[in-house]
Design a protein around this motif. Structure first.
Motif, short mmCIF file in Angstrom:
data_model
loop_
_atom_site.label_atom_id
_atom_site.label_comp_id
_atom_site.label_asym_id
_atom_site.label_seq_id
_atom_site.Cartn_x
_atom_site.Cartn_y
_atom_site.Cartn_z
N GLY A 85 -10.71 -19.89 -11.28
CA GLY A 85 -10.33 -19.80 -12.69
C GLY A 85 -9.71 -18.44 -12.96
N GLY A 86 -8.90 -18.37 -14.02
CA GLY A 86 -8.31 -17.09 -14.40
C GLY A 86 -9.39 -16.08 -14.79
N ASP A 87 -10.49 -16.60 -15.35
CA ASP A 87 -11.57 -15.70 -15.76
C ASP A 87 -12.10 -14.86 -14.60
OD1 ASP A 87 -11.43 -16.53 -18.36
OD2 ASP A 87 -13.23 -17.80 -18.31
N TYR A 114 -12.90 -10.12 -22.89
CA TYR A 114 -12.61 -8.75 -22.42
C TYR A 114 -13.73 -7.76 -22.76
CZ TYR A 114 -7.78 -10.70 -22.32
OH TYR A 114 -6.67 -11.49 -22.12
N ALA A 155 -4.29 -15.18 -27.52
CA ALA A 155 -5.30 -16.04 -28.14
C ALA A 155 -6.19 -15.14 -28.99
CB ALA A 155 -6.14 -16.72 -27.06
N ASP A 180 -2.26 -11.25 -19.27
CA ASP A 180 -2.99 -12.52 -19.21
C ASP A 180 -2.08 -13.63 -19.71
OD1 ASP A 180 -4.61 -14.73 -19.65
OD2 ASP A 180 -6.31 -13.56 -20.41
N LEU A 204 -1.84 -12.69 -14.76
CA LEU A 204 -2.90 -13.70 -14.62
C LEU A 204 -2.32 -15.06 -14.97
CD1 LEU A 204 -6.53 -13.60 -15.99
CD2 LEU A 204 -5.05 -15.54 -16.53
N SER A 206 -3.46 -19.37 -15.06
CA SER A 206 -4.58 -20.32 -15.05
C SER A 206 -4.03 -21.72 -14.85
CB SER A 206 -5.32 -20.25 -16.38
OG SER A 206 -6.21 -21.33 -16.50
N SER A 208 -5.90 -24.19 -15.87
CA SER A 208 -6.74 -24.95 -16.80
C SER A 208 -5.94 -25.58 -17.94
CB SER A 208 -7.80 -24.04 -17.42
OG SER A 208 -8.66 -23.54 -16.43
N LYS A 209 -4.95 -24.89 -18.45
CA LYS A 209 -4.25 -25.37 -19.63
C LYS A 209 -2.97 -26.14 -19.26
CE LYS A 209 -7.10 -22.21 -21.52
NZ LYS A 209 -7.59 -20.89 -21.12
N ARG A 217 -11.49 -25.41 -12.00
CA ARG A 217 -11.61 -23.96 -11.92
C ARG A 217 -10.61 -23.37 -10.92
NH1 ARG A 217 -11.98 -22.86 -15.46
NH2 ARG A 217 -12.91 -20.83 -15.27
C1 LIG Z 1 -8.30 -20.05 -20.62
C2 LIG Z 1 -8.05 -18.59 -20.55
C3 LIG Z 1 -8.14 -17.84 -19.35
C4 LIG Z 1 -8.54 -18.39 -18.03
O1 LIG Z 1 -9.25 -19.56 -18.05
P1 LIG Z 1 -9.73 -20.25 -16.72
O2 LIG Z 1 -10.18 -21.60 -17.18
O3 LIG Z 1 -10.84 -19.41 -16.16
O4 LIG Z 1 -8.56 -20.32 -15.79
C5 LIG Z 1 -7.82 -16.51 -19.40
N1 LIG Z 1 -7.45 -15.92 -20.55
C6 LIG Z 1 -7.35 -16.60 -21.70
C7 LIG Z 1 -6.90 -15.89 -22.91
C8 LIG Z 1 -7.67 -17.94 -21.74
O5 LIG Z 1 -7.59 -18.61 -22.91
#
Ligand SMILES: *Cc1c(COP(=O)(O)O)cnc(C)c1O
Length: 347
Positions: A85-87, A114, A155, A180, A204, A206, A208-209, A217
């Motif tokens: 995941g990006g997280d 953050y 976001a 990000d 970064l 992801s 996910s979206k 993940r």
């Molecule tokens: C969704 C999101 C991520 C990363 O999400 P992962 O599901 O872990 O890939 C990172 N930064 C922002 C602002 C996000 O909304």
């Protein structure tokens, strides 16, 4: 006395969006993609063999790196690090660059993970308010920190900063600049082209979206090879599992399907924004797959609760600058219709 370090005690952790267990809900609260992943992803996951489960995965996800380099036009596999995941990349970045004497800075309001990560790492977080129209604040480049983060598109504001402004910031900051780009698939441009010019930049991404793989993940970093090498030292040895690697590789290879999904969401974003505006909400233009709808005097929390009672979930944030707003993920046409219909009854 607590068993925990003082800074663990100090944070309540990140609060994720609610994941309802009922099947029949309209779930517009965590910015998931409403469409299924590419058929090629489903096929790749079905084909995962027993041996892939028994053995450790490739520790750097080499097949994904090669495919992503080719499909996204990057310098080569060595410009990419796969993450859970990006997280996970955000965690790795804080661990790699920050400590008690090395601070982080980012414009606010932004992703509330953050400050949580900064607290866990015991580093100072300098939060600089965005300028008018959510432009980059001038102080950000002069903060003199080890890690600067810009969420772009941001976001929850849905706003986008042009790559030329990010470029100026990369020139100005002394430390690392992490952009990000979790939502960048829904924007009109991105900062990938800057990586070749700046040895202090990390992008970064992801899955996910934009690629409908939130459950799998998978995310990744794009940076110059020297920076990637350093980040690799901080990650777990097998940070990305075999199923996620297979799925993400198939997803990135199907750019045509990806583009189709993104275009459908962008079209619905425009339509939903118009419907919400007609109902009296204030809806700024969005570069993401969600809208931040201002409730203009009506109580956002009450609307949120009324919607939840009807099994329609959106996101409400109990923060001073967001208390009069609802964050609404763009769903399918049917989901968006159900939301609008419910809102008509509520207000
Ligand atoms: C969704 C999101 C991520 C990363 O999400 P992962 O599901 O872990 O890939 C990172 N930064 C922002 C602002 C996000 O909304």
């Amino acid at each position: 006395m607590s068993y925990f370090r003082a800074n663990i005690e100090k944070t309540s952790g990140y609060v994720p969006g609610f994941q309802p267990s009922e099947a029949e809900v309209v779930k517009l609260n965590t910015n998931e993609n409403p469409y299924p992943p590419s058929p090629r992803v489903i096929k790749a996951v079905r084909q995962i063999g027993v041996e892939q489960l028994r053995r450790y995965p490739n520790s750097v996800g080499q097949l994904f790196r090669e495919s992503a380099a080719k499909c996204l036009g990057l310098g080569g596999p060595e410009y990419i690090m796969c993450t859970n995941g990006g997280d996970e990349l955000l965690t790795i970045a804080f661990r790699a660059f920050c400590d008690e004497g090395r601070a982080a800075a980012y414009p606010v309001p932004t992703y509330t993970l953050y400050p949580v990560l900064a607290t866990l790492q015991n580093c100072r977080a300098i939060e600089v308010p965005f300028g008018d129209g959510f432009r980059l604040p001038g102080e950000l480049g002069r903060a003199g920190v080890a890690l600067t983060i810009v969420c772009n598109p941001n976001a929850p504001t849905t706003t986008f900063i042009e790559p030329s402004a990010i470029r100026s910031l990369a020139e100005e900051v002394g430390g690392v600049l992490l952009v990000d780009e979790a939502y960048v698939d829904f924007a009109e441009s991105n900062c990938l082209g800057l990586v070749e010019k700046f040895d202090n930049m990390i992008i970064l991404r992801s899955m996910s979206k934009g690629y409908s793989l939130a459950g799998m993940r998978f995310g990744f970093a794009v940076a110059q090879p020297k920076l990637i090498e350093g980040l690799m030292k901080v990650k777990d040895s097998y940070n990305v599992n075999a199923a996620a690697l297979a799925a993400a590789t198939a997803a990135v290879e199907d750019q045509e399907y990806h583009r189709e999904c993104v275009e459908k969401i962008k079209a619905e974003r425009g339509r939903l924004g118009g419907e919400l505006a007609a109902l009296g909400f204030e809806v700024p233009a969005s570069s993401t797959n969600f809208l931040l709808a201002g409730c203009r005097g009506r109580k956002a929390k009450e609307i949120y609760e009324e919607l939840a009672r009807r099994h329609i979930y959106v996101r409400y944030f109990d923060y001073p600058e967001l208390r009069d707003k609802l964050r609404i993920t763009v769903g399918t046409a049917q989901q968006n219709d159900k939301l609008i219909e419910a809102l008509r009854k509520i207000i």
